[in-house]
Enzyme design. Structure first.
Site, PDB file in Angstrom:
ATOM      1  N   LYS A  48       0.860  -1.187   0.000  1.00 40.19           N
ATOM      2  CA  LYS A  48       0.000   0.000   0.000  1.00 40.19           C
ATOM      3  C   LYS A  48       0.891   1.231   0.000  1.00 40.19           C
ATOM      4  CE  LYS A  48      -4.522   0.238   2.175  1.00 40.19           C
ATOM      5  NZ  LYS A  48      -5.197   0.357   3.462  1.00 40.19           N
TER       6      LYS A  48
HETATM    7  O1  G3P Z   1      -9.529   1.349   4.164  1.00 40.08           O
HETATM    8  C1  G3P Z   1      -9.423   2.641   4.664  1.00 40.08           C
HETATM    9  C2  G3P Z   1     -10.107   2.750   5.959  1.00 40.08           C
HETATM   10  O2  G3P Z   1      -9.440   2.004   6.934  1.00 40.08           O
HETATM   11  C3  G3P Z   1     -10.353   4.146   6.391  1.00 40.08           C
HETATM   12  O3  G3P Z   1     -11.592   4.142   6.970  1.00 40.08           O
HETATM   13  O4  G3P Z   1     -13.451   4.967   8.326  1.00 40.08           O
HETATM   14  O5  G3P Z   1     -11.107   5.744   8.813  1.00 40.08           O
HETATM   15  O6  G3P Z   1     -12.301   6.531   6.779  1.00 40.08           O
HETATM   16  P1  G3P Z   1     -12.131   5.437   7.774  1.00 40.08           P
END
Ligand code: G3P
Length: 218
Positions: free
Chosen positions: A84
């Site tokens: 990543k």
């Molecule tokens: O895959 C990306 C994710 O982990 C981010 O999620 O909810 O922090 O925007 P969030």
């Protein structure tokens, strides 16, 4: 559509594997910290062995040299590892280099179709648009998936659109309708996908009716 789990929590991954619907896992530094993964290489190896599918691990370096060295270290953990990289100039440069070295890349923190197009040109295997974070700032996250799929289809890019930052079941449905190749879900969202109150009521009624004809059971 492939389902990845967005977690580094081993218990959650084991449960999703047992359900038979898990295709891969995505992690990031925050998720690794949350899972208490002090030995990150061992932790990622354990996930790869459990999932036997693509597992994204993120570099934390900011220069191309740092990123590339960390990417090689991550790639040495397992053939299932996907690197990543953040959507920056250095990320793009390293993506191109890893592509030439046959190491798959997931370009993350994608917030525009222009960024996704650049990542695809650099040979990324996946691009990760963050749907929930766009919705947070009043942009339609699912619209971004639609744009990315249109562009990839038009030019025949093999890069897969991996919908990330999905916060609830409707995000998953929106991602599917928009044509995302992969959805990566937190455990809580995956769990919610399965339930519907009418299913529970339906099972209850069937069992009650069945008891009327076969009170002794099956
Ligand atoms: O895959 C990306 C994710 O982990 C981010 O999620 O909810 O922090 O925007 P969030």
């Amino acid at each position: 559509m492939k389902f990845f789990l967005d977690t580094a929590n081993i218990a959650e991954i084991e449960k999703a594997v047992s359900w038979g619907i898990l295709d891969g896992v995505t992690t990031n530094p925050s998720l690794m910290a949350k899972a208490g993964a002090s030995n990150f290489k061992e932790h990622l190896k354990r996930i790869c062995d459990l999932v036997e599918g693509p597992v994204s691990g993120e570099v934390i370096g900011l220069t191309p040299e740092e990123m590339h060295a960390q990417a090689l270290e991550l790639a040495s953990i397992s053939p299932y590892m996907v690197i990543k990289l953040p959507m920056t100039v250095a990320g793009l440069q390293v993506c191109k280099r890893l592509n030439a070295e046959n190491i798959p890349v997931n370009m993350t923190l994608i917030f525009s179709s222009a960024q996704a197009l650049l990542a695809a040109k650099a040979g990324a295997s996946y691009v990760s648009p963050f749907i929930g974070r766009l919705d947070d700032i009043s942009h339609f996250g699912s619209e971004l998936i639609r744009e990315i799929i249109t562009i990839f289809d038009r030019y025949g890019f093999e890069t897969q659109c991996l919908a990330a930052s999905l916060r609830h079941p409707l995000h998953v449905v929106e991602a599917a309708l928009a044509g995302a190749h992969v959805a990566t879900l937190p455990w809580g969202v995956l769990e919610k996908l399965i339930h519907h109150p009418l299913t529970d009521i339906g099972i209850e009624r069937f069992l009650e009716d069945w008891k009327k004809v076969r009170p002794e059971g099956w």
